[in-house]
Every structure is written in structure tokens, then in C-alpha cells.
Design an enzyme around this catalytic site. Structure first.
Site, PDB file in Angstrom:
ATOM      1  N   SER A   1     -10.403   0.440   3.560  1.00 13.93           N
ATOM      2  CA  SER A   1      -9.705   0.077   4.802  1.00 13.93           C
ATOM      3  C   SER A   1      -9.215   1.321   5.511  1.00 13.93           C
ATOM      4  CB  SER A   1      -8.499  -0.813   4.498  1.00 13.93           C
ATOM      5  OG  SER A   1      -8.947  -2.027   3.965  1.00 13.93           O
TER       6      SER A   1
ATOM      7  N   GLU B   1      -4.267   3.625   6.917  1.00 14.97           N
ATOM      8  CA  GLU B   1      -4.001   3.443   5.482  1.00 14.97           C
ATOM      9  C   GLU B   1      -4.535   4.667   4.733  1.00 14.97           C
ATOM     10  OE1 GLU B   1      -4.834  -0.385   3.617  1.00 14.97           O
ATOM     11  OE2 GLU B   1      -5.696   0.658   1.880  1.00 14.97           O
TER      12      GLU B   1
ATOM     13  N   ARG C   1       0.810  -1.221   0.000  1.00 17.75           N
ATOM     14  CA  ARG C   1       0.000   0.000   0.000  1.00 17.75           C
ATOM     15  C   ARG C   1       0.848   1.278   0.000  1.00 17.75           C
ATOM     16  NH1 ARG C   1      -2.550  -3.491  -1.280  1.00 17.75           N
ATOM     17  NH2 ARG C   1      -4.483  -4.310  -0.396  1.00 17.75           N
TER      18      ARG C   1
END
Ligand SMILES: Cc1cc2nc3c(=O)[nH]c(=O)nc-3n(C[C@H](O)[C@H](O)[C@H](O)COP(=O)(O)OP(=O)(O)OC[C@H]3O[C@@H](n4cnc5c(N)ncnc54)[C@H](O)[C@@H]3O)c2cc1C
Length: 294
Positions: free
Chosen positions: A214, A285, A165
């Protein structure tokens, strides 16, 4: 910047999937990589801060907004070119679901796992977005990035560090275009795989709700963020109209008129609950723009 589309004092909540966010001084909508270059150069000359946004599907913008120019790729930077030999070039604002469908129609496989991610090519490359065992970095041949002066550099994939990510480009700036390489498959097989994975999403994640996906990254080892939050009792917990989804505890949803402050408070509660119970510090995130009290 006469011919370039620009809106002043637009609320960014209209540009984020969470439906939250105060105004930006201006939002500009480039139509081509050349316009991106022009915008960057003009903002630099004016001494203004500029942020880049794709579909705003991984963003939390503060309620006060940002005193900056936001370059939004999603509206117009949407060209896709099939160059043959399984290679496809896509501009930064191309939405992943659209790219996946166009590839499936052309009998190209690779991106179907990402077809349920409501983000752009530029956002996905910046985040190294992934799902169902595939990350976008694995499919990438090269990426064109406009640097702080607006100069565009083509960077081969081997010179880019695609992480979990996150992506480190040797040149920092705005992703304007990228080349991808896919493999051959039948249309039917690719569409069927897409159908199955998107069905799985519908069952396990909030679908058609205001969310930024998320909230926290999965820790490097052990339980995922969703399981940790669930064990800490955060599933369904809310602050104002912000709520950890009943379907997936790591997905935050806006049940109506949630504010960025509600979201930040709930995030802080989730982090504390997990830390107290499991000793794990959850790292966001979601990207955050602007000032927050919490
Ligand atoms: C329902 C839902 C499901 C999701 N599922 C997944 C999933 O399965 N896997 C996954 O990885 N993510 C998932 N996400 C998160 C998100 O969709 C991805 O991170 C996506 O790649 C973000 O793309 P975006 O265009 O919306 O980026 P934005 O949210 O607009 O921006 C994200 C970051 O990228 C930067 N950025 C955007 N465009 C550019 C550009 N052209 N150049 C330079 N920087 C840029 C922004 O400045 C920001 O830092 C999900 C989100 C939602 C809402």
C-alpha cells in the site's frame, strides 16, 4: 566490528521489494542480538547515522541513496524458538511467511492472516502490520528493543501502543526479538485458511511484481485509499516505469527500471487527484529514506 558481515556502497535496490534505491555507505548484517548491540555502539562511537531495514517491503529509498549505515536484519537474524504452551520467540529478521508456515506445522493459529506479507517480524512490529482482521500487536507478548546505546530492553506488550500501521515503543531503537502467543488449531485448518487468504491476495493485489504494498494509509473514516485513487482515475496511471497497479489502485509497482523520482512524482499526482476530487489528503504508508525533489 571485525567478525560482523558488512558490505560497502551496496545499492539498496537489491534489498527492497520495489527494486529501487541508491547506495548506502555500508550495510551490516548482524547474526545475533549481541551483534546488533555491538553495531549500534560502534556506529555511535563513529558518529555515523544508522537506519534499520528488514525485508525492505515498505520502503522507498531515494535514487541518491543514503549517507548512512543500514543495519539489515533479514539475512541472519532468523532464529525461531518454540518454547511450549503456544509461545514462540522469533528474531527480528524472521520472515512472516516462514513464521506462519512453522506455526501451522506446529498446529498454532494466529499469524496465518499475515502469511502473505513479505516482511520481517521487526518490520511488522514497527508498522503493526495486519491483514484479514489481525494485527501483529494482538499476538505479541513482549518485544526486545536495542536502544541508542545498544542496551537491550524487554518491553511487555501492555506497555507498547500498537496503532494503525504504527507502533510506539516506550524505548526507541532496533527491534531484535519478540515473543508471541498463539492458539491451538489443527495443521490442516491453519493451512487451509492460509491458502484461502493468499488466493484472495493473488486475485486482488499484484502478485510476484516489484511493489512496496500500500502506497497510502487508509483515511481514518470513509473510503479506503484504493477506492479514492480509483475514483480519481489513478488505476494504471504511470510515471516512467512506476505505475499504480491495474489490480489495486493503492499498490504501486515498478514495471522495470522505475526510479524513486518516478514513484514520488506519481505519488504526488495521486495525492493531488484525490484532493481535487474528494478533498481528502492521502498520507503515505510507505517509509521514505533519503532526499527527494518532489
Ligand atoms: C506485496 C506486499 C503486500 C503487503 N501486504 C501488507 C498487508 O497486508 N498488511 C500490512 O500491514 N503491510 C503489508 N505490506 C507492507 C509491508 O510488507 C509491511 O509493512 C511489513 O511489515 C514491513 O516489514 P519489512 O521487514 O519489510 O520492513 P522494512 O520495509 O524493511 O521497514 C519498514 C519500517 O520498519 C523499520 N524497521 C524494520 N525492521 C526494524 C527493526 N528490526 N527495528 C526497528 N525498526 C525496523 C524500518 O526502519 C522502516 O521504518 C505489503 C507489502 C508488499 C510488498
Amino acid at each position: 566490528m571485525k567478525s560482523i558481515e558488512v558490505s560497502f556502497h551496496m545499492k539498496l535496490r537489491d534489498y527492497t521489494t520495489m527494486g529501487i534505491g541508491g547506495a548506502a555507505d555500508r550495510v551490516v548484517f548482524p547474526r545475533s542480538p549481541a551483534e546488533v548491540r555491538e553495531i549500534i555502539a560502534a556506529e555511535r562511537r563513529a558518529g555515523r547515522t544508522a537506519y534499520t531495514m528488514g525485508a525492505g517491503s515498505n520502503l522507498l529509498v531515494s535514487d541518491a541513496g543514503v549517507a548512512a549505515t543500514v543495519l539489515c536484519t533479514k539475512k541472519h537474524l532468523s532464529k525461531v524458538v518454540f518454547v511450549g504452551g503456544h509461545s514462540v520467540i522469533a528474531e527480528a529478521g524472521v520472515m512472516l511467511p516462514r513464521l506462519a508456515v512453522l506455526c501451522a506445522l506446529s498446529g498454532l493459529s494466529g499469524i496465518e492472516g499475515l502469511s502473505g506479507i513479505p516482511g520481517t517480524v521487526g518490520g511488522a512490529l514497527t508498522m503493526n502490520a495486519g491483514a484479514y482482521g489481525r494485527r501483529i500487536g494482538e499476538l505479541t507478548d513482549w518485544v526486545e528493543v536495542a536502544d541508542a546505546e545498544g542496551e537491550i530492553h524487554r518491553i511487555e506488550a501492555r506497555a507498547i501502543r500498537f496503532g494503525y500501521r504504527e507502533t510506539e515503543f516506550p524505548v526507541r531503537g532496533v527491534v531484535v526479538r519478540a515473543g508471541f502467543r498463539f492458539s491451538e488449531a489443527t495443521r490442516e485448518a491453519v493451512f487451509e485458511q492460509m491458502r484461502q487468504w493468499n488466493e484472495k491476495r493473488r486475485v486482488n493485489q499484484p502478485w510476484g511484481e516489484k511493489t512496496f504494498g500500500s502506497t497510502f494509509r487508509n483515511p481514518p473514516a470513509g473510503e479506503g485509499a484504493g477506492a479514492l485513487l480509483e475514483r480519481a482515475g489513478m488505476r494504471g496511471e504511470r510515471e516512467g516505469e512506476a505505475c499504480f497497479s491495474e489490480k489495486h489502485a493503492n499498490f504501486m509497482v515498478n514495471r522495470g527500471r522505475a526510479t524513486a523520482s518516478d514513484v514520488r512524482r506519481l505519488m504526488a499526482r495521486g495525492q493531488k487527484a484525490v484532493r481535487d476530487l474528494s478533498g481528502v489528503t492521502l498520507v503515505p504508508e510507505v517509509k521514505m529514506w533519503g532526499e527527494f525533489d518532489v
